[in-house]
Design a protein around this motif. Sequence first.
Motif, PDB file in Angstrom:
ATOM      1  N   ALA A  19      -5.911   1.029  -5.674  1.00 27.89           N
ATOM      2  CA  ALA A  19      -5.054   2.232  -5.958  1.00 27.89           C
ATOM      3  C   ALA A  19      -5.635   2.952  -7.259  1.00 27.89           C
ATOM      4  CB  ALA A  19      -3.490   1.706  -6.405  1.00 27.89           C
ATOM      5  N   GLU A  20      -6.108   4.305  -6.871  1.00 28.61           N
ATOM      6  CA  GLU A  20      -6.854   4.705  -7.597  1.00 28.61           C
ATOM      7  C   GLU A  20      -5.932   6.021  -8.232  1.00 28.61           C
ATOM      8  OE1 GLU A  20     -10.915   6.368  -6.942  1.00 28.61           O
ATOM      9  OE2 GLU A  20     -10.905   4.789  -5.253  1.00 28.61           O
ATOM     10  N   GLY A  60       0.938  -1.155  -0.169  1.00 24.85           N
ATOM     11  CA  GLY A  60       0.198   0.265  -0.005  1.00 24.85           C
ATOM     12  C   GLY A  60       0.794   1.318   0.056  1.00 24.85           C
ATOM     13  N   TYR A  89      -5.520  -4.488  -6.103  1.00 23.70           N
ATOM     14  CA  TYR A  89      -4.345  -5.391  -5.794  1.00 23.70           C
ATOM     15  C   TYR A  89      -4.453  -6.191  -4.785  1.00 23.70           C
ATOM     16  CZ  TYR A  89      -2.774  -2.086  -2.256  1.00 23.70           C
ATOM     17  OH  TYR A  89      -2.674  -1.138  -0.960  1.00 23.70           O
ATOM     18  N   PHE A 113       2.414   1.872  -3.511  1.00 25.64           N
ATOM     19  CA  PHE A 113       1.465   2.256  -4.457  1.00 25.64           C
ATOM     20  C   PHE A 113       1.202   3.818  -4.211  1.00 25.64           C
ATOM     21  CE2 PHE A 113       0.096  -2.066  -5.589  1.00 25.64           C
ATOM     22  CZ  PHE A 113      -0.189  -1.969  -7.076  1.00 25.64           C
ATOM     23  N   GLU A 114       1.092   4.223  -3.023  1.00 23.39           N
ATOM     24  CA  GLU A 114       1.042   5.553  -2.791  1.00 23.39           C
ATOM     25  C   GLU A 114       2.339   6.291  -3.225  1.00 23.39           C
ATOM     26  OE1 GLU A 114       0.523   6.127   1.484  1.00 23.39           O
ATOM     27  OE2 GLU A 114      -1.719   5.442   1.550  1.00 23.39           O
ATOM     28  N   PHE A 117      -0.538   7.123  -6.669  1.00 23.62           N
ATOM     29  CA  PHE A 117      -1.986   6.714  -6.430  1.00 23.62           C
ATOM     30  C   PHE A 117      -2.663   7.192  -5.027  1.00 23.62           C
ATOM     31  CE2 PHE A 117      -0.040   3.365  -9.356  1.00 23.62           C
ATOM     32  CZ  PHE A 117      -1.033   3.497 -10.133  1.00 23.62           C
ATOM     33  N   ASP A 118      -3.989   7.417  -5.199  1.00 25.48           N
ATOM     34  CA  ASP A 118      -4.656   7.713  -3.997  1.00 25.48           C
ATOM     35  C   ASP A 118      -4.876   5.980  -3.536  1.00 25.48           C
ATOM     36  OD1 ASP A 118      -4.572  10.098  -4.188  1.00 25.48           O
ATOM     37  OD2 ASP A 118      -6.476  10.613  -4.582  1.00 25.48           O
ATOM     38  N   THR A 119      -4.690   5.544  -2.445  1.00 25.69           N
ATOM     39  CA  THR A 119      -4.480   4.311  -2.171  1.00 25.69           C
ATOM     40  C   THR A 119      -5.290   4.033  -0.949  1.00 25.69           C
ATOM     41  OG1 THR A 119      -2.223   3.647  -3.001  1.00 25.69           O
ATOM     42  CG2 THR A 119      -3.234   2.168  -1.610  1.00 25.69           C
ATOM     43  N   GLU A 120      -6.511   3.083  -0.981  1.00 28.09           N
ATOM     44  CA  GLU A 120      -7.345   2.790  -0.197  1.00 28.09           C
ATOM     45  C   GLU A 120      -6.889   1.319   0.427  1.00 28.09           C
ATOM     46  OE1 GLU A 120     -11.906   1.485   0.873  1.00 28.09           O
ATOM     47  OE2 GLU A 120     -11.397   2.266  -1.069  1.00 28.09           O
ATOM     48  N   VAL A 121      -6.497   1.149   1.734  1.00 35.38           N
ATOM     49  CA  VAL A 121      -5.891  -0.023   2.219  1.00 35.38           C
ATOM     50  C   VAL A 121      -6.906  -0.746   2.838  1.00 35.38           C
ATOM     51  CG1 VAL A 121      -4.250  -1.119   3.713  1.00 35.38           C
ATOM     52  CG2 VAL A 121      -3.617   1.036   2.437  1.00 35.38           C
ATOM     53  N   GLY A 144      -6.157  -4.029  -1.540  1.00 38.03           N
ATOM     54  CA  GLY A 144      -6.226  -2.610  -1.396  1.00 38.03           C
ATOM     55  C   GLY A 144      -6.703  -2.042  -2.806  1.00 38.03           C
TER      56      GLY A 144
END
Length: 440
Positions: free
Chosen positions: A304-305, A279, A315, A282-283, A287-291, A302
């Motif tokens: 990754a946007e 996570g 992912y 990816f940040e 990316f804007d990452t939601e874990v 997570g």
Amino acid sequence: MVAPAEVFRQFADSEEAQEYYREHNSKRDEVTEEKLQPLIDDFQSGDVDVVEFKSRIDGLNKRNQIWGFDGFIGQMHFNKLSNAAPNEGDFGDRLRKAIQPPGSVNEGREKIDSFAEYTQRLKDNDIDSDPFPKSTIFFLSYFWHIQRPTEYPIFYPTSEQYLGDEGLLNTDAPYGTRYASFVEVLDELRSEAETWFESPVEYRDVANAIYWYEEWDDDEIEEEEASGGTEETFAGADKPYLPPVVSDLDEVAAGTDEAVNQYAPADTDLPVIFERKCGILFEMLGFDTEVLGQGSGRNPDGIAEAVRNDYAVIYDAKKREEGYRIGRDDRTIREYIETHTRRLRDQGKRHIYFAIVSSSFRDTEESTLRDLRTNTDIDNIVLLKANVLQELLRMRLEEPYLNLDDVEWVFGNRPGEIQSEELENIVPEWRQSDSEFSVS
């Protein structure tokens, strides 16, 4: 014009040229043995399809610009052929046969003429791609030379032009005949060149001497040496561009003794640490990452946007000592996709990808990947080794001009495992060398 004997004498007497090409040839041998030949073998056996083969050949030659294949009549021609071919499977089968080294030069002449005719048909039926039949001579001879360097020389334009100007080669002859004559002339020149060289003369020695005479540029050599020559982009064990928090991602993914000992006091399982590090990485890529991960129900690890780029990557991180096998988890992956793609589409994501990150992958069933792509609302599914993801971040941090539009190539180009050499393909064309094709 300078006669071949004088070209060879000057080349043999130049310490600068000899030193440069000794290093160049050594690098060619190393890359051939360690990278190119195994890749060609995998393609010939069917373990690698033509899409992956094209992509990995591209990456290898961009990172090792020592044959000239990265230019117009090499990789660009490959791209044009692929784009013009109406059937991917048929194109792959034809290419496998074409790049198999012929049993004789005469058979090579026939193979070149046959593949050039096929290229002409593609050209006639696809006005956009426009593959060039003459490029067949260089294109096929490159692959033959990689596999049998003592039998088949590469048909370099610089050599063709020089030999034509010297009246030694008919540059208007049919393509296959031209190559057969080219080999015959180079055999004669190799015998002549042995007068000036202390060791047996190879085909590439003749090409090197001609290129040195025709195109040698001291400024280019100095620039290459100053930038580290042809060393691979990701060489070096110190990982200087990787932040410490993700520099051991590959070790955690594999559960090495070092990783186990390091995180033993953390009171957190290594798989959870691996998820968290993925996570973070990816940040760092932007990316804007939601874990999500463990503790969040039946969810992937997570999402990754790329908010401004209209795509997202779902992912899942799989810590495995012996490598991850996807076949057993396809139902779970399908559930992850179905759970999250609708929401992401509603948010305006044009493309949604699924990525599995692990230490390595084994027994990957391509049919499983195809089924997931066909029967779910996912655009592509890729397998990323942890060290490949680290290399991607290293590129992103080394080269600030790279953005998430460029990075999307990794997730959207093709399904399956992405190899490290393919990462060079994310470099925008305007950053790639636009110099003319050359033997060096």
